[in-house]
Structures are given as C-alpha cells and as structure tokens.
Design a protein around this motif. Sequence first.
Motif, PDB file in Angstrom:
ATOM      1  N   MET A  41      74.819  -2.890  25.175  1.00  0.00           N
ATOM      2  CA  MET A  41      74.965  -1.654  25.925  1.00  0.00           C
ATOM      3  C   MET A  41      76.012  -0.783  25.245  1.00  0.00           C
ATOM      4  N   ILE A  42      75.536   0.248  24.584  1.00  0.00           N
ATOM      5  CA  ILE A  42      76.404   1.100  23.781  1.00  0.00           C
ATOM      6  C   ILE A  42      77.424   1.868  24.617  1.00  0.00           C
ATOM      7  N   GLU A  43      77.050   2.266  25.840  1.00  0.00           N
ATOM      8  CA  GLU A  43      77.978   3.009  26.696  1.00  0.00           C
ATOM      9  C   GLU A  43      79.183   2.152  27.064  1.00  0.00           C
ATOM     10  N   LEU A  44      78.934   0.882  27.303  1.00  0.00           N
ATOM     11  CA  LEU A  44      80.001  -0.057  27.624  1.00  0.00           C
ATOM     12  C   LEU A  44      80.966  -0.181  26.446  1.00  0.00           C
ATOM     13  N   ARG A  45      80.418  -0.362  25.243  1.00  0.00           N
ATOM     14  CA  ARG A  45      81.249  -0.464  24.034  1.00  0.00           C
ATOM     15  C   ARG A  45      82.087   0.787  23.828  1.00  0.00           C
ATOM     16  N   VAL A  66      91.248   0.073  16.201  1.00  0.00           N
ATOM     17  CA  VAL A  66      90.367  -0.696  17.074  1.00  0.00           C
ATOM     18  C   VAL A  66      89.010  -0.836  16.393  1.00  0.00           C
ATOM     19  N   TYR A  67      88.481  -2.057  16.390  1.00  0.00           N
ATOM     20  CA  TYR A  67      87.206  -2.342  15.733  1.00  0.00           C
ATOM     21  C   TYR A  67      86.321  -3.150  16.661  1.00  0.00           C
ATOM     22  N   PHE A  68      85.010  -2.953  16.523  1.00  0.00           N
ATOM     23  CA  PHE A  68      84.039  -3.751  17.270  1.00  0.00           C
ATOM     24  C   PHE A  68      83.539  -4.875  16.370  1.00  0.00           C
ATOM     25  N   GLU A  69      83.585  -6.079  16.824  1.00  0.00           N
ATOM     26  CA  GLU A  69      83.134  -7.316  16.179  1.00  0.00           C
ATOM     27  C   GLU A  69      83.982  -7.769  14.996  1.00  0.00           C
ATOM     28  N   LYS A  70      84.298  -6.883  14.058  1.00  0.00           N
ATOM     29  CA  LYS A  70      85.033  -7.319  12.858  1.00  0.00           C
ATOM     30  C   LYS A  70      85.779  -6.135  12.265  1.00  0.00           C
ATOM     31  N   GLN A 127      92.835  -4.405  32.439  1.00  0.00           N
ATOM     32  CA  GLN A 127      92.843  -5.322  33.579  1.00  0.00           C
ATOM     33  C   GLN A 127      92.659  -4.598  34.912  1.00  0.00           C
ATOM     34  N   ARG A 128      91.620  -5.025  35.638  1.00  0.00           N
ATOM     35  CA  ARG A 128      91.294  -4.512  36.971  1.00  0.00           C
ATOM     36  C   ARG A 128      91.003  -3.011  36.983  1.00  0.00           C
ATOM     37  N   LYS A 129      90.487  -2.508  35.865  1.00  0.00           N
ATOM     38  CA  LYS A 129      90.125  -1.092  35.778  1.00  0.00           C
ATOM     39  C   LYS A 129      88.618  -0.947  35.962  1.00  0.00           C
ATOM     40  N   THR A 130      88.224   0.171  36.546  1.00  0.00           N
ATOM     41  CA  THR A 130      86.813   0.506  36.711  1.00  0.00           C
ATOM     42  C   THR A 130      86.511   1.736  35.879  1.00  0.00           C
ATOM     43  N   PHE A 131      85.424   1.681  35.133  1.00  0.00           N
ATOM     44  CA  PHE A 131      85.014   2.756  34.236  1.00  0.00           C
ATOM     45  C   PHE A 131      83.658   3.276  34.700  1.00  0.00           C
ATOM     46  N   VAL A 132      83.581   4.569  34.974  1.00  0.00           N
ATOM     47  CA  VAL A 132      82.329   5.195  35.390  1.00  0.00           C
ATOM     48  C   VAL A 132      81.655   5.753  34.144  1.00  0.00           C
ATOM     49  N   ILE A 133      80.451   5.268  33.864  1.00  0.00           N
ATOM     50  CA  ILE A 133      79.696   5.701  32.686  1.00  0.00           C
ATOM     51  C   ILE A 133      78.738   6.833  33.061  1.00  0.00           C
ATOM     52  N   ALA A 134      78.132   6.733  34.234  1.00  0.00           N
ATOM     53  CA  ALA A 134      77.212   7.748  34.750  1.00  0.00           C
ATOM     54  C   ALA A 134      77.244   7.658  36.271  1.00  0.00           C
ATOM     55  N   ASP A 135      76.544   8.576  36.935  1.00  0.00           N
ATOM     56  CA  ASP A 135      76.536   8.571  38.402  1.00  0.00           C
ATOM     57  C   ASP A 135      76.106   7.230  38.982  1.00  0.00           C
ATOM     58  N   ASN A 136      75.184   6.567  38.316  1.00  0.00           N
ATOM     59  CA  ASN A 136      74.649   5.313  38.840  1.00  0.00           C
ATOM     60  C   ASN A 136      74.985   4.100  37.970  1.00  0.00           C
ATOM     61  N   LEU A 137      76.031   4.219  37.133  1.00  0.00           N
ATOM     62  CA  LEU A 137      76.386   3.120  36.234  1.00  0.00           C
ATOM     63  C   LEU A 137      77.901   3.054  36.052  1.00  0.00           C
ATOM     64  N   PHE A 138      78.477   1.905  36.405  1.00  0.00           N
ATOM     65  CA  PHE A 138      79.914   1.708  36.201  1.00  0.00           C
ATOM     66  C   PHE A 138      80.188   0.229  35.969  1.00  0.00           C
ATOM     67  N   PHE A 139      81.388  -0.058  35.431  1.00  0.00           N
ATOM     68  CA  PHE A 139      81.776  -1.452  35.238  1.00  0.00           C
ATOM     69  C   PHE A 139      83.257  -1.624  35.533  1.00  0.00           C
ATOM     70  N   SER A 140      83.601  -2.836  35.915  1.00  0.00           N
ATOM     71  CA  SER A 140      84.991  -3.213  36.186  1.00  0.00           C
ATOM     72  C   SER A 140      85.346  -4.398  35.317  1.00  0.00           C
ATOM     73  N   LEU A 141      86.606  -4.445  34.888  1.00  0.00           N
ATOM     74  CA  LEU A 141      87.087  -5.521  34.020  1.00  0.00           C
ATOM     75  C   LEU A 141      88.106  -6.381  34.753  1.00  0.00           C
ATOM     76  N   TYR A 142      87.984  -7.697  34.553  1.00  0.00           N
ATOM     77  CA  TYR A 142      88.893  -8.666  35.157  1.00  0.00           C
ATOM     78  C   TYR A 142      89.260  -9.708  34.106  1.00  0.00           C
ATOM     79  N   ARG A 143      90.558  -9.890  33.869  1.00  0.00           N
ATOM     80  CA  ARG A 143      91.010 -10.847  32.851  1.00  0.00           C
ATOM     81  C   ARG A 143      90.737 -12.273  33.292  1.00  0.00           C
ATOM     82  N   ASP A 144      90.184 -13.065  32.363  1.00  0.00           N
ATOM     83  CA  ASP A 144      89.934 -14.489  32.582  1.00  0.00           C
ATOM     84  C   ASP A 144      91.026 -15.352  31.965  1.00  0.00           C
ATOM     85  N   GLY A 145      91.515 -14.945  30.802  1.00  0.00           N
ATOM     86  CA  GLY A 145      92.503 -15.793  30.147  1.00  0.00           C
ATOM     87  C   GLY A 145      93.171 -15.134  28.956  1.00  0.00           C
TER      88      GLY A 145
END
Length: 122
Positions: free
Chosen positions: A1-5, A19-23, A79-97
């Motif tokens: 998902m390119i919008e997420l990246r 900042v780099y993606f993958e490598k 950490q614990r941030k929500t990112f709105v990509i579009a009106d009907n698409l968003f994501f939240s991040l939560y640290r695992d470790g």
Amino acid sequence: MIELRKAIKAAIKEVHSEVYFEKATDDSPYPYIVFDLPNSISNGALENFVLEVEGWDAPTNSDTTGLEMMMDAVDKALQRKTFVIADNLFFSLYRDGRESINENDSLIKRRRYTYQARVYGE
C-alpha cells in the motif's frame, strides 16, 4: 500500500532527514532510518501491517546517545498516532517492541522498533 508508505516516510522525515524504505544506499550518511512493511494480515474490515523501523549509526566511540535520541524522536512521531490518508482510509500505529541489534561490525550501532499498523477503510 503506497499511501501507507508515503505517510510513514513523511512522519519520520519530520524528525530525521535520512529515511529509506527497505534498504539504504551504500553511500547513505550515518545516522539514518530504514523502515519496512514485511507482512500483513487482513480480516476483511481491518488490515494489520507489521512496521519495522531501524535506526543505524556508526559512532566514533561506543556512545549510543545520538542513536537513542534519534529513535526516541521517531517513536514520538509514530507511537499511538493516527494518519488519515483519505476520507474512508486511515491507519493507527502502536509500538510492539524495541530491540538492540548486534552487528558483526562493532562500529555499527542499530536499533529496531516494531509497530502494528492497523489500517481501516477501503
């Protein structure tokens, strides 16, 4: 998902310019950040990505304070941030470790923070 990246890279770039993606490239200046989205699981309503964020540094001595400060700034941006990509698409991040990674090259210092990226919408 390119919008997420794109959203993740933009958030990290607000606190660190390299900042780099993958490598990273072979000539990337230290310190730098590499992030990856190695896998995801979807249940239909929610897609859950694993986000790995690694900080790399080559300090001239054994002090890792700069690396720790860089990773702390990245964590505060994600950490614990929500990112709105579009009106009907968003994501939240939560640290695992948080991990300290040992390299074969004792001059390289590396930290890995792992997050769950919970994507909601279409």
